[in-house]
Design an enzyme around this catalytic site. Structure first.
Site: not given
Ligand code: EPU
Length: 335
Positions: A163, A330, A235
């Site tokens: 990012r 972010e 995010s």
């Molecule tokens: N999780 C929880 N509770 C929840 C949701 C998620 O504990 O309610 C944990 C779970 O362990 C899950 C992990 O978070 O496995 C990862 O969740 P998710 O795959 O939804 O991804 P994220 O790390 O929360 C990142 C990006 C998103 C992108 C998704 C999918 C960042 C800051 N965010 O989110 O990007 O869509 O991965 O690749 O890296 C954005 O940048 O605006 C964005 C939405």
């Protein structure tokens, strides 16, 4: 070029804050930036903007906002396996993704439905479902507002990171166009190993780029608020990376902590840290933590930038208190 004075930014920030700017310039051709230079616009403070989908604008801005509306989309090199495409900064990101898929070009399908414009893709190295913009960017064309000249920066010199990039630090550079390297059918490789992508595609004999796009769109729609319905900037925090020692300590106390090993340590999902602190679905005033994905802070209606910043600080404090981990936004905070 269009120029508006005392312009509302309501439709230019996906949080939906009622803020404005002194001047709003929308340019159609990169050469128009030279006109702005000659008018002295770049001597003071100014803000380049895409669709405002990663910004928190706290107050009215008494300085100009500059938006690219360059809509070029041109194939500049074509070989048996690859295709180089130059895309203007003002093209809506998801329109470019859909175009690539229609042309049977692979590389950006996992980045379907990310809000914003092409110009922002290298700046914050947008990423989702196992792919980052840096994986497909070959070079970036910028306008240097200090030197009044256009420059082309090769991907290797863009300092891409999670990012982030050179363009987040070198604020005098405005991205005017990006060259992407896309892979032709049948040479592209689908990336299906993030989260439940493969599971959503189960049952299909052959998986097309459009199938991957559909799966990603379904997953995103089930977890992320549509900017047209609920104000947010995606995010809000980055996922923090902790050292091996910190991680081992955390795992001892919380054996179920999710993590991804990365080159410089262990990435912990901020969504998990925030949920553990009980924030999921909570509100403070009109600012809230999205119930389906707690990494997203939302405007429940009528929130201000200050409301969201207050909520941000409370979340940071409780995560720090409980896990000794500092969450960093972010989203770009514009004062
Ligand atoms: N999780 C929880 N509770 C929840 C949701 C998620 O504990 O309610 C944990 C779970 O362990 C899950 C992990 O978070 O496995 C990862 O969740 P998710 O795959 O939804 O991804 P994220 O790390 O929360 C990142 C990006 C998103 C992108 C998704 C999918 C960042 C800051 N965010 O989110 O990007 O869509 O991965 O690749 O890296 C954005 O940048 O605006 C964005 C939405």
């Amino acid at each position: 070029m269009k120029h508006y004075q005392s312009h509302s930014l309501l439709s230019h920030n996906t949080f939906g804050f009622l803020v404005s700017c002194s001047d709003f310039y929308q340019y159609e051709k990169k050469e128009e930036l030279i006109e702005l230079y000659n008018e002295g616009v770049f001597r003071g403070q100014w803000l380049p903007i895409g669709d405002g989908s990663n910004l928190l604008i706290k107050n009215d801005l008494d300085y100009p906002v500059i938006q690219s509306n360059i809509k070029t989309l041109e194939v500049i090199e074509n070989s048996e396996k690859k295709c180089l495409v130059y895309v203007g900064a003002g093209v809506v990101w998801d329109d470019f993704v859909q175009w690539a898929i229609t042309q049977q070009l692979g590389g950006v399908e996992n980045l379907s439905l990310i809000p914003g414009r092409v110009g922002a893709s290298p700046v914050q190295n947008i990423g989702a479902y196992g792919v980052e913009a840096k994986d497909v960017i070959r070079r970036v064309e910028v306008y240097d507002t200090k030197e009044n000249r256009f420059r082309v920066i090769e991907a290797i010199d863009c300092a891409f990171e999670y990012r982030g990039s050179l363009f987040k630090k070198e604020k005098q550079l405005i991205v005017v166009g990006v060259t992407y390297e896309l892979i032709k059918a049948p040479y592209y490789e689908l990336k299906l190993d993030y989260g439940n992508v493969r599971e959503v595609l189960q049952g299909l004999d052959t998986i097309t780029l459009q199938d991957v796009r559909n799966a990603i769109v379904d997953i995103r729609m089930s977890k992320l608020p549509l900017p047209s319905e609920i104000g947010s900037a995606g995010s809000f925090f980055k996922n923090p990376v902790v050292s091996k020692t910190e991680f081992e300590r955390l795992q001892q106390d919380y054996p179920t902590v999710p993590f991804y090993e990365v080159t410089d340590g262990y990435k912990i999902p901020a969504a998990w840290l925030i949920s553990q602190c009980g924030w999921k679905g909570k509100n403070i005033g009109a600012a809230g933590v999205y119930e389906k994905q707690p990494l997203i802070l939302v405007n429940r209606g009528g929130a201000t930038g200050d409301d969201v910043l207050f909520l941000m600080k409370q979340i940071q404090l409780s995560v720090k208190d409980r896990f000794a981990i500092q969450l960093h936004p972010e989203v770009c905070l514009i004062q």
